[in-house]
Design a protein around this motif. Structure first.
Motif, PDB file in Angstrom:
ATOM      1  N   LEU A  54       0.950  -0.886  -0.298  1.00 30.34           N
ATOM      2  CA  LEU A  54      -0.149  -0.115   0.210  1.00 30.34           C
ATOM      3  C   LEU A  54       1.060   1.211   0.115  1.00 30.34           C
ATOM      4  CD1 LEU A  54      -2.952  -1.350   2.324  1.00 30.34           C
ATOM      5  CD2 LEU A  54      -3.712  -0.949   0.060  1.00 30.34           C
ATOM      6  N   ASN A  82       2.244   2.266  -2.950  1.00 29.35           N
ATOM      7  CA  ASN A  82       1.283   2.708  -4.705  1.00 29.35           C
ATOM      8  C   ASN A  82       0.119   3.632  -3.809  1.00 29.35           C
ATOM      9  OD1 ASN A  82       2.417   0.488  -6.117  1.00 29.35           O
ATOM     10  ND2 ASN A  82       0.759  -1.128  -5.418  1.00 29.35           N
ATOM     11  N   HIS A  83       0.597   3.979  -2.330  1.00 29.76           N
ATOM     12  CA  HIS A  83      -0.503   5.230  -2.737  1.00 29.76           C
ATOM     13  C   HIS A  83      -0.892   6.465  -3.275  1.00 29.76           C
ATOM     14  CE1 HIS A  83       2.847   7.053  -0.094  1.00 29.76           C
ATOM     15  NE2 HIS A  83       1.920   8.125   0.091  1.00 29.76           N
ATOM     16  N   GLU A  89      -5.966   8.189  -8.036  1.00 25.95           N
ATOM     17  CA  GLU A  89      -7.080   6.883  -7.955  1.00 25.95           C
ATOM     18  C   GLU A  89      -7.972   5.879  -8.739  1.00 25.95           C
ATOM     19  OE1 GLU A  89     -11.578   6.635  -5.719  1.00 25.95           O
ATOM     20  OE2 GLU A  89      -9.902   8.885  -5.905  1.00 25.95           O
ATOM     21  N   ARG A  99      -5.183   3.046  -9.319  1.00 24.62           N
ATOM     22  CA  ARG A  99      -5.455   2.223  -8.704  1.00 24.62           C
ATOM     23  C   ARG A  99      -6.174   1.799  -8.865  1.00 24.62           C
ATOM     24  NH1 ARG A  99      -4.400   5.915  -4.427  1.00 24.62           N
ATOM     25  NH2 ARG A  99      -6.225   5.798  -3.537  1.00 24.62           N
ATOM     26  N   ALA A 100      -7.295   1.994  -9.439  1.00 23.15           N
ATOM     27  CA  ALA A 100      -8.457   0.855  -9.755  1.00 23.15           C
ATOM     28  C   ALA A 100      -8.608  -0.075 -10.472  1.00 23.15           C
ATOM     29  CB  ALA A 100      -9.805   1.966 -10.199  1.00 23.15           C
ATOM     30  N   LYS A 101      -7.402   0.679 -11.541  1.00 23.62           N
ATOM     31  CA  LYS A 101      -7.276  -0.414 -12.494  1.00 23.62           C
ATOM     32  C   LYS A 101      -5.930  -1.624 -12.320  1.00 23.62           C
ATOM     33  CE  LYS A 101      -6.840   1.519 -17.220  1.00 23.62           C
ATOM     34  NZ  LYS A 101      -6.117   2.644 -18.478  1.00 23.62           N
ATOM     35  N   TYR A 102      -5.149  -1.040 -11.647  1.00 28.20           N
ATOM     36  CA  TYR A 102      -4.477  -1.678 -11.408  1.00 28.20           C
ATOM     37  C   TYR A 102      -4.046  -1.453 -10.065  1.00 28.20           C
ATOM     38  CZ  TYR A 102      -3.477  -0.139 -16.497  1.00 28.20           C
ATOM     39  OH  TYR A 102      -3.386   0.333 -17.701  1.00 28.20           O
ATOM     40  N   PRO A 103      -4.952  -2.236  -9.163  1.00 28.28           N
ATOM     41  CA  PRO A 103      -4.347  -1.905  -7.729  1.00 28.28           C
ATOM     42  C   PRO A 103      -3.094  -2.759  -6.961  1.00 28.28           C
ATOM     43  CG  PRO A 103      -5.486  -3.748  -8.138  1.00 28.28           C
ATOM     44  CD  PRO A 103      -5.404  -3.461  -9.726  1.00 28.28           C
ATOM     45  N   ASP A 104      -2.089  -3.023  -8.039  1.00 32.60           N
ATOM     46  CA  ASP A 104      -0.977  -3.675  -7.550  1.00 32.60           C
ATOM     47  C   ASP A 104       0.554  -2.259  -8.182  1.00 32.60           C
ATOM     48  OD1 ASP A 104      -0.958  -4.688 -10.071  1.00 32.60           O
ATOM     49  OD2 ASP A 104      -2.287  -6.274  -9.285  1.00 32.60           O
TER      50      ASP A 104
END
Length: 475
Positions: A137, A140-141, A145, A148-153
């Motif tokens: 986290l 990637n924070h 946004e 992050r929704a498309k590529y959470p990692d």
């Protein structure tokens, strides 16, 4: 709880023996040592699941107990070992110091029963998994946004690839084969699989090696370990990569460089989990999920004699092909945005559009790895010039351009070719040859056999062989 291996460090022989007996009686393996020096030697020789060390050892000084040094060293040098601390000291401050130096849990001495250890082990696994999650986290924070929704990692992948990784994390007996050119992100995908498994299982080892770095005469030793005295220079017994990966993931990059003898022994480990160190007759056991990476398909590697057929057949599990960057130019903008975000560098939408448009003109022989390196240079150039970063700070390297002399990223390619021919920059014959070569390369890369390529191109075998020789195609 799965069978684990404990290294216990305690300078009180009676209490050490008592703790070892409780661990062994519960069905686990355990070794005891009296000093930090012996503990470090043991950790180098064998893979342990847990380290359980007393904080106050006789070699301690008043200001800093030696047990804390050991915790700190294990955290840095043996990150796959889960460290636990123990002490008779009732002061809460010693507990806080142990945690600060890397301990995942604390046990009050004397250890009364196995249940106390089991509770500490369970809490340690949970804390380790939480640390891994928080670390991800933290990395990637900074990512916007929407990304992050498309590529959470934080990795730009297709949903189908990400879903396959999630499925594999729950089927650890199935190997994964990653194929793709150098720099397409094969190791990142392997590490993503590791992170998915850590979420499910807690801390597990991730052991990675590029097989092209193996010396042919030492590959067996590096892969399976060796016994002390097995050969000149074998001054200590070593675990080997297979032993280190037990319970986790072994990532063999460029597996086609692995010597044939090692391939056969690797096949045995994959089949029944058994192997032997060089110079030893003792049969050892290791179970791991293999991730193998190649720059071409398994079929190609077998056809060229680089991988033995039996091993290739055993690797027929899940396969993921990572496309070169020049075939996924639509991802350039997201890749660049994530690169800037992870490095906490601000970039406006107009700057992002400018840079990604310019990057779209390049061929990217080194793929994503090369893109990120070039972006680092671009940022450095902008900072050196004390200017806002822009496409003008991108280095103009021949290596970044299409080796055939034609950029193939948009529908205007034919216009570009025509303009180059009209300006005298490219002859008509060169343009035709370059196009012909690129088409052949693309078809060969996307088909499984020469017969399939010939059928798709609808040409004779002699015509295909003539073109292959003319363009020096490596098939």
């Amino acid at each position: 709880m799965e069978k684990s291996n404990f290294l216990v460090v305690d300078d009180n022989k009676y209490e050490l023996t008592d703790t070892l007996s409780k661990i062994v009686a519960s069905g686990h393996e355990a070794k005891g040592v009296l000093t930090v020096k012996d503990a470090m030697a043991s950790l180098r020789q064998k893979r342990y699941t847990f380290l359980l060390t007393d904080i106050h050892l006789t070699e301690s000084d008043e200001l800093k107990p030696r047990g804390l040094d050991l915790l700190q060293d294990v955290k840095c040098l043996f990150p796959n070992v889960l460290p636990l601390a123990m002490s008779k000291d009732p002061d809460v401050a010693i507990f806080d110091r142990a945690i600060a130096y890397g301990a995942l849990q604390f046990i009050k001495k004397p250890v009364k029963n196995w249940d106390e250890i089991q509770i500490a082990v369970s809490l340690a696994r949970s804390r380790k998994a939480l640390q891994g999650s928080n670390s991800s986290l933290t990395r990637n924070h900074q990512i916007p946004e929407d990304l992050r929704a498309k590529y959470p990692d934080g990795i730009v992948l297709r949903d189908s690839t990400r879903n396959k990784i999630k499925a594999l994390s729950q089927n650890r007996d199935i190997p994964l084969v990653l194929s793709g050119e150098t720099g397409t992100g094969k190791e990142e995908v392997a590490m993503l699989l590791h992170r998915e498994r850590v979420v499910l299982e807690g801390d597990i080892p991730f052991v990675a090696v590029n097989c092209s770095h193996f010396r042919s005469d030492l590959a067996q030793s590096q892969l399976f370990g060796h016994q002390k005295g097995a050969f000149t220079g074998a001054n200590d017994t070593t675990v080997g990569l297979v032993g280190q990966a037990n319970g986790g993931i072994l990532f063999l990059d460029e597996i086609h460089y692995l010597p044939k003898t090692s391939q056969r022994d690797l096949l045995r480990v994959l089949n029944d989990g058994h192997y032997q160190r060089v110079g030893s007759t003792e049969t050892l056991h290791s179970r791991f999920q293999l991730v193998a990476a190649t720059t071409s398909s398994l079929d190609d590697a077998v056809a060229k004699g680089l991988i033995i057929l039996d091993l290739a057949s055993r690797l027929m599990g899940a396969q993921i092909e990572l496309s070169p960057l020049r075939e996924r130019r639509e991802d350039l903008k997201d890749l660049i945005a994530i690169f800037f975000a992870k490095r906490k560098k601000e970039i406006s939408e107009s700057q992002l559009e400018d840079i990604s448009a310019k990057c779209g003109e390049y061929y990217w022989q080194g793929n994503i790895r090369m893109l990120f390196q070039i972006l680092k240079v671009m940022i450095m150039e902008a900072e050196f010039s004390n200017e806002p970063v822009s496409s003008k700070h991108l280095p103009d390297l021949k290596l970044m351009r299409d080796p055939a002399g034609i950029v193939t990223h948009s529908g205007s390619d034919l216009d570009r070719i025509g303009q180059r021919v009209a300006s005298g920059d490219l002859s008509y014959e060169e343009a035709l040859n370059n196009c012909d070569k690129r088409i052949l390369e693309h078809v060969v890369r996307k088909t499984n056999t020469i017969a399939d390529a010939i059928s798709l191109l609808d040409i004779s075998r002699s015509a295909f062989d003539s073109r292959r020789k003319k363009y020096d195609l490596q098939i």
